[in-house]
Design an enzyme around this catalytic site. Structure first.
Site, PDB file in Angstrom:
ATOM      1  N   ASP A  21       0.829  -1.210   0.000  1.00  0.00           N
ATOM      2  CA  ASP A  21       0.000   0.000   0.000  1.00  0.00           C
ATOM      3  C   ASP A  21       0.861   1.257   0.000  1.00  0.00           C
ATOM      4  O   ASP A  21       1.974   1.256   0.525  1.00  0.00           O
ATOM      5  CB  ASP A  21      -0.933  -0.026   1.233  1.00  0.00           C
ATOM      6  CG  ASP A  21      -2.107   0.925   1.083  1.00  0.00           C
ATOM      7  OD1 ASP A  21      -2.377   1.386  -0.041  1.00  0.00           O
ATOM      8  OD2 ASP A  21      -2.756   1.213   2.100  1.00  0.00           O
ATOM      9  N   HIS A  38       2.510   3.496  -8.958  1.00  0.00           N
ATOM     10  CA  HIS A  38       2.309   2.076  -9.278  1.00  0.00           C
ATOM     11  C   HIS A  38       3.509   1.539 -10.057  1.00  0.00           C
ATOM     12  O   HIS A  38       3.985   0.438  -9.807  1.00  0.00           O
ATOM     13  CB  HIS A  38       1.018   1.876 -10.088  1.00  0.00           C
ATOM     14  CG  HIS A  38      -0.229   2.274  -9.349  1.00  0.00           C
ATOM     15  ND1 HIS A  38      -0.459   1.894  -8.049  1.00  0.00           N
ATOM     16  CD2 HIS A  38      -1.299   3.027  -9.713  1.00  0.00           C
ATOM     17  CE1 HIS A  38      -1.632   2.392  -7.650  1.00  0.00           C
ATOM     18  NE2 HIS A  38      -2.147   3.093  -8.640  1.00  0.00           N
ATOM     19  N   SER A  66      -7.504  -5.302  -5.378  1.00  0.00           N
ATOM     20  CA  SER A  66      -8.646  -5.873  -4.650  1.00  0.00           C
ATOM     21  C   SER A  66      -9.916  -5.754  -5.488  1.00  0.00           C
ATOM     22  O   SER A  66      -9.979  -4.951  -6.425  1.00  0.00           O
ATOM     23  CB  SER A  66      -8.833  -5.147  -3.321  1.00  0.00           C
ATOM     24  OG  SER A  66      -9.340  -3.846  -3.539  1.00  0.00           O
ATOM     25  N   ASN A  69     -10.966  -2.345  -5.509  1.00  0.00           N
ATOM     26  CA  ASN A  69     -10.184  -1.414  -6.335  1.00  0.00           C
ATOM     27  C   ASN A  69     -10.819  -1.165  -7.712  1.00  0.00           C
ATOM     28  O   ASN A  69     -10.496  -0.183  -8.378  1.00  0.00           O
ATOM     29  CB  ASN A  69      -8.736  -1.900  -6.520  1.00  0.00           C
ATOM     30  CG  ASN A  69      -7.888  -1.799  -5.275  1.00  0.00           C
ATOM     31  OD1 ASN A  69      -6.984  -2.603  -5.056  1.00  0.00           O
ATOM     32  ND2 ASN A  69      -8.157  -0.798  -4.429  1.00  0.00           N
TER      33      ASN A  69
HETATM   34  C1  IPE Z   1      -5.487  -2.717  -0.346  1.00  0.00           C
HETATM   35  O1  IPE Z   1      -5.117  -1.377  -0.484  1.00  0.00           O
HETATM   36  C2  IPE Z   1      -5.442  -3.381  -1.690  1.00  0.00           C
HETATM   37  C3  IPE Z   1      -4.116  -3.527  -2.281  1.00  0.00           C
HETATM   38  C4  IPE Z   1      -2.988  -3.223  -1.709  1.00  0.00           C
HETATM   39  C5  IPE Z   1      -4.097  -4.084  -3.610  1.00  0.00           C
HETATM   40  P1  IPE Z   1      -6.210  -0.226  -0.613  1.00  0.00           P
HETATM   41  O2  IPE Z   1      -5.469   1.049  -0.681  1.00  0.00           O
HETATM   42  O3  IPE Z   1      -7.138  -0.530  -1.712  1.00  0.00           O
HETATM   43  O4  IPE Z   1      -7.005  -0.385   0.769  1.00  0.00           O
HETATM   44  P2  IPE Z   1      -7.841   0.680   1.609  1.00  0.00           P
HETATM   45  O5  IPE Z   1      -8.858   1.252   0.687  1.00  0.00           O
HETATM   46  O6  IPE Z   1      -6.879   1.710   2.081  1.00  0.00           O
HETATM   47  O7  IPE Z   1      -8.415  -0.113   2.738  1.00  0.00           O
HETATM   48  C1  IPE Z   2      -1.542   0.257  -3.422  1.00  0.00           C
HETATM   49  O1  IPE Z   2      -1.318   1.619  -3.416  1.00  0.00           O
HETATM   50  C2  IPE Z   2      -1.778  -0.293  -4.820  1.00  0.00           C
HETATM   51  C3  IPE Z   2      -3.176  -0.647  -5.102  1.00  0.00           C
HETATM   52  C4  IPE Z   2      -4.151  -0.639  -4.247  1.00  0.00           C
HETATM   53  C5  IPE Z   2      -3.486  -1.018  -6.487  1.00  0.00           C
HETATM   54  P1  IPE Z   2      -2.515   2.672  -3.441  1.00  0.00           P
HETATM   55  O2  IPE Z   2      -2.863   2.938  -4.864  1.00  0.00           O
HETATM   56  O3  IPE Z   2      -3.618   2.209  -2.586  1.00  0.00           O
HETATM   57  O4  IPE Z   2      -1.813   3.953  -2.828  1.00  0.00           O
HETATM   58  P2  IPE Z   2      -2.417   4.916  -1.706  1.00  0.00           P
HETATM   59  O5  IPE Z   2      -2.820   4.047  -0.566  1.00  0.00           O
HETATM   60  O6  IPE Z   2      -3.564   5.617  -2.319  1.00  0.00           O
HETATM   61  O7  IPE Z   2      -1.286   5.820  -1.353  1.00  0.00           O
HETATM   62 MG    MG Z   3      -4.066   2.405  -0.626  1.00  0.00          MG
END
Ligand code: IPE
Ligand code: IPE
Ligand code: MG
Length: 246
Positions: A21, A38, A66, A69
């Site tokens: 994350d 990413h 997820s 997502n």
């Molecule tokens: C969890 O991260 C999913 C992945 C790392 C792929 P998210 O950024 O989607 O989770 P929340 O929304 O903060 O719980």
């Molecule tokens: C995790 O990073 C990757 C995915 C969930 C695909 P995020 O995209 O959730 O990054 P933040 O949490 O918004 O910084």
């Molecule tokens: Mg995130």
């Protein structure tokens, strides 16, 4: 002394799960678009998987995308899917060189056709490898996985293949996407969030949880080693008392 030298190789976790994350925040900090985060996150994946394989970890399972997502802005979702396609394509040679066996869990049919095909191709090609098993959780929801397991089991009961009295924890385990894998002993989440976000709810029942404020694109194998050392210092009691453990 580096972190690697402090690892007790007799007490390695077999399976490490990671919630990767913080990509978006990492990019934002740098005044860039989220997709830049990413893209840089992929470099962490490469380094961490290589580092894990190198020290003899058998399974690593990465929360990559997820089910929730899918609700992100369309542009971000398609950028992530494109990145998946190009990354899997580019990494295949590395997987073969490093003896990595690729695997995926989740509602994979939801993936765009091209992404699905690239993924299946890589899973097939790397199936001969005998080193670390890299499982990508893609379009993954743990609750959905549990519902699916319940449906599979109900179906077997309905067909008369299974007796209700014989349903136990093992039956459930065998009907999860992760069937055949040991449960993760260690779960790592980056970016300073203290939640599970619908990841491996059944499988992490007794996992040690490790949270780090580092954003995923800054996380490297040294950070993984640091987490393993932390894990090795813990007493895993499984409900017993200290004196019962030798
Ligand atoms: C969890 O991260 C999913 C992945 C790392 C792929 P998210 O950024 O989607 O989770 P929340 O929304 O903060 O719980
Ligand atoms: C995790 O990073 C990757 C995915 C969930 C695909 P995020 O995209 O959730 O990054 P933040 O949490 O918004 O910084
Ligand atoms: Mg995130």
């Amino acid at each position: 002394m580096g972190y690697k030298d402090q690892i007790d190789f007799l007490k390695l976790p077999q399976h490490i799960a990671i919630i990767m994350d913080g990509n978006g925040r990492w990019a934002k900090e740098k005044g860039k678009l989220r997709v830049f985060g990413h893209r840089n996150g992929v470099l962490s994946v490469r380094d961490v998987v290589e580092g894990a394989g190198d020290i003899g970890i058998k399974y690593i399972t990465l929360y990559t995308f997820s089910s929730e997502n899918w609700n992100r802005p369309k542009l971000e979702v398609s950028a992530i899917m494109e990145l998946m396609i190009s990354t899997i394509h580019k990494e295949i040679n590395n997987f073969m060189k490093n003896n990595v066996r690729l695997n995926a869990i989740g509602d994979l049919k939801m993936l765009p056709e091209k992404c699905y095909r690239e993924l299946m191709g890589a899973i097939n090609k790397t199936s001969v490898n005998t080193g670390i098993v890299l499982t990508l959780a893609l379009s993954y929801s743990s609750r959905r996985e549990l519902v699916q397991a319940a449906k599979n089991i109900a179906c077997k009961v309905q067909k008369g293949e299974l007796d209700i009295a014989d349903i136990d924890e093992e039956t459930f385990e065998n009907n999860l996407y992760t069937s055949g894998m040991p449960n993760p002993e260690l779960l790592i989440r980056t970016s300073g969030e203290y939640r599970i976000s619908n990841y491996l709810l059944w499988q992490i029942a007794y996992a040690e949880l490790y949270f780090t404020p580092k954003l995923w694109p800054d996380f490297r194998r040294e950070d993984l080693f640091e987490a393993i050392i932390d894990y090795q210092k813990r007493e895993r009691r499984f409900g017993m008392i200290s004196e019962q453990l030798n």
